[in-house]
Design a protein around this motif. Structure first.
Motif, PDB file in Angstrom:
ATOM      1  N   TRP A  96      22.668  11.189  34.177  1.00  0.00           N
ATOM      2  CA  TRP A  96      21.704  12.257  34.433  1.00  0.00           C
ATOM      3  C   TRP A  96      20.822  12.495  33.215  1.00  0.00           C
ATOM      4  O   TRP A  96      19.618  12.668  33.337  1.00  0.00           O
ATOM      5  N   TYR A  97      21.426  12.535  32.030  1.00  0.00           N
ATOM      6  CA  TYR A  97      20.640  12.734  30.806  1.00  0.00           C
ATOM      7  C   TYR A  97      19.567  11.651  30.686  1.00  0.00           C
ATOM      8  O   TYR A  97      18.396  11.952  30.444  1.00  0.00           O
ATOM      9  N   ASN A  98      19.977  10.393  30.851  1.00  0.00           N
ATOM     10  CA  ASN A  98      19.027   9.279  30.712  1.00  0.00           C
ATOM     11  C   ASN A  98      17.917   9.350  31.768  1.00  0.00           C
ATOM     12  O   ASN A  98      16.763   9.037  31.483  1.00  0.00           O
ATOM     13  N   LEU A 130      16.791  12.165  33.244  1.00  0.00           N
ATOM     14  CA  LEU A 130      15.915  13.278  32.873  1.00  0.00           C
ATOM     15  C   LEU A 130      15.053  12.906  31.666  1.00  0.00           C
ATOM     16  O   LEU A 130      13.876  13.256  31.609  1.00  0.00           O
ATOM     17  N   GLN A 131      15.632  12.176  30.716  1.00  0.00           N
ATOM     18  CA  GLN A 131      14.903  11.754  29.525  1.00  0.00           C
ATOM     19  C   GLN A 131      13.763  10.807  29.922  1.00  0.00           C
ATOM     20  O   GLN A 131      12.643  10.939  29.461  1.00  0.00           O
ATOM     21  N   LYS A 132      14.066   9.868  30.800  1.00  0.00           N
ATOM     22  CA  LYS A 132      13.074   8.891  31.253  1.00  0.00           C
ATOM     23  C   LYS A 132      11.906   9.578  31.967  1.00  0.00           C
ATOM     24  O   LYS A 132      10.757   9.172  31.834  1.00  0.00           O
ATOM     25  N   ASN A 133      12.208  10.643  32.710  1.00  0.00           N
ATOM     26  CA  ASN A 133      11.183  11.368  33.455  1.00  0.00           C
ATOM     27  C   ASN A 133      10.586  12.538  32.662  1.00  0.00           C
ATOM     28  O   ASN A 133       9.883  13.369  33.218  1.00  0.00           O
ATOM     29  N   LYS A 134      10.913  12.597  31.358  1.00  0.00           N
ATOM     30  CA  LYS A 134      10.391  13.638  30.456  1.00  0.00           C
ATOM     31  C   LYS A 134      10.666  15.049  30.998  1.00  0.00           C
ATOM     32  O   LYS A 134       9.768  15.889  31.053  1.00  0.00           O
ATOM     33  N   MET A 135      11.919  15.276  31.398  1.00  0.00           N
ATOM     34  CA  MET A 135      12.307  16.569  31.966  1.00  0.00           C
ATOM     35  C   MET A 135      13.352  17.282  31.113  1.00  0.00           C
ATOM     36  O   MET A 135      14.102  18.104  31.609  1.00  0.00           O
ATOM     37  N   LEU A 136      13.409  16.960  29.844  1.00  0.00           N
ATOM     38  CA  LEU A 136      14.399  17.577  28.956  1.00  0.00           C
ATOM     39  C   LEU A 136      13.838  18.764  28.185  1.00  0.00           C
ATOM     40  O   LEU A 136      14.453  19.232  27.245  1.00  0.00           O
ATOM     41  N   ASP A 137      12.695  19.282  28.593  1.00  0.00           N
ATOM     42  CA  ASP A 137      12.099  20.414  27.899  1.00  0.00           C
ATOM     43  C   ASP A 137      12.490  21.758  28.520  1.00  0.00           C
ATOM     44  O   ASP A 137      11.864  22.765  28.285  1.00  0.00           O
ATOM     45  N   PHE A 138      13.573  21.780  29.287  1.00  0.00           N
ATOM     46  CA  PHE A 138      13.987  23.010  29.964  1.00  0.00           C
ATOM     47  C   PHE A 138      14.457  24.099  29.011  1.00  0.00           C
ATOM     48  O   PHE A 138      14.531  25.243  29.370  1.00  0.00           O
ATOM     49  N   GLU A 139      14.769  23.774  27.753  1.00  0.00           N
ATOM     50  CA  GLU A 139      15.207  24.799  26.814  1.00  0.00           C
ATOM     51  C   GLU A 139      14.095  25.814  26.554  1.00  0.00           C
ATOM     52  O   GLU A 139      14.345  26.999  26.464  1.00  0.00           O
ATOM     53  N   LYS A 140      12.858  25.364  26.461  1.00  0.00           N
ATOM     54  CA  LYS A 140      11.737  26.271  26.219  1.00  0.00           C
ATOM     55  C   LYS A 140      11.523  27.185  27.421  1.00  0.00           C
ATOM     56  O   LYS A 140      11.343  28.375  27.272  1.00  0.00           O
ATOM     57  N   LYS A 141      11.554  26.616  28.595  1.00  0.00           N
ATOM     58  CA  LYS A 141      11.306  27.399  29.797  1.00  0.00           C
ATOM     59  C   LYS A 141      12.414  28.408  30.043  1.00  0.00           C
ATOM     60  O   LYS A 141      12.157  29.508  30.477  1.00  0.00           O
ATOM     61  N   SER A 142      13.662  28.037  29.752  1.00  0.00           N
ATOM     62  CA  SER A 142      14.755  28.991  29.983  1.00  0.00           C
ATOM     63  C   SER A 142      14.650  30.165  29.022  1.00  0.00           C
ATOM     64  O   SER A 142      14.983  31.280  29.362  1.00  0.00           O
ATOM     65  N   ASN A 143      14.165  29.936  27.785  1.00  0.00           N
ATOM     66  CA  ASN A 143      13.953  31.043  26.844  1.00  0.00           C
ATOM     67  C   ASN A 143      12.862  31.978  27.343  1.00  0.00           C
ATOM     68  O   ASN A 143      12.974  33.189  27.222  1.00  0.00           O
ATOM     69  N   GLU A 144      11.798  31.418  27.919  1.00  0.00           N
ATOM     70  CA  GLU A 144      10.728  32.243  28.479  1.00  0.00           C
ATOM     71  C   GLU A 144      11.238  33.056  29.652  1.00  0.00           C
ATOM     72  O   GLU A 144      10.876  34.215  29.827  1.00  0.00           O
ATOM     73  N   GLU A 145      12.088  32.453  30.488  1.00  0.00           N
ATOM     74  CA  GLU A 145      12.633  33.163  31.653  1.00  0.00           C
ATOM     75  C   GLU A 145      13.498  34.331  31.222  1.00  0.00           C
ATOM     76  O   GLU A 145      13.519  35.371  31.869  1.00  0.00           O
ATOM     77  N   GLU A 146      14.244  34.177  30.111  1.00  0.00           N
ATOM     78  CA  GLU A 146      15.116  35.245  29.641  1.00  0.00           C
ATOM     79  C   GLU A 146      14.312  36.449  29.172  1.00  0.00           C
ATOM     80  O   GLU A 146      14.743  37.580  29.312  1.00  0.00           O
TER      81      GLU A 146
END
Length: 137
Positions: free
Chosen positions: A116-118, A120-136
């Motif tokens: 799954w990591y690979n 998500l990495q291949k599809n450039k979808m590992l930037d969810f950390e920024k969005k989850s901080n905004e959601e909080e």
């Protein structure tokens, strides 16, 4: 992209992006080949945001585990393959999460997480950390 929109569908390879909901289920797009499929409510579907990994003290959200892998690999694909031996997979995962519960986290689970990591990495979808901080906020 948030993990709330990424799905794992039992019996189907890879991960899927939630496109739209319908009366009888939803439409999902494969991250492997970008093909769309209609999935009924009867399918066993898991949102990646709802998945946790057992540690000796608590359940760690999959998002946190993926972020630890991203940090270790500096945003690149993993240094091992999901097809490596059980011992190699467990040793790698121990470097990521030293306190994971070896009795409840199987080699097959580690394979899925690495795969799954690979993906998500291949599809450039590992930037969810920024969005989850905004959601909080």
């Amino acid at each position: 992209m948030s993990l709330d929109k990424i799905l794992s569908i039992a019996g189907k390879p890879g991960l899927y992006k939630l496109i739209a909901q319908t009366r009888t289920g939803f439409i999902a797009e494969s991250l492997l080949d970008s093909k769309r499929l209609s999935v009924s409510i009867n399918h066993n579907v898991s949102l990646l945001s709802e998945i946790s990994v057992y540690s000796l003290t608590e359940e760690v959200p999959l998002r946190d585990v993926l972020l630890k892998i991203k940090e270790k690999e500096k945003g690149n694909p993993t240094s091992i393959s999901h097809k490596d031996s059980k011992d190699t997979l467990e040793e790698y995962f121990f470097n990521i999460m030293a306190d994971y519960d070896e009795d409840r986290v199987y080699a097959s689970d580690i394979k899925k997480i690495i795969q799954w990591y690979n993906m998500l990495q291949k599809n450039k979808m590992l930037d969810f950390e920024k969005k989850s901080n905004e959601e909080e906020e």
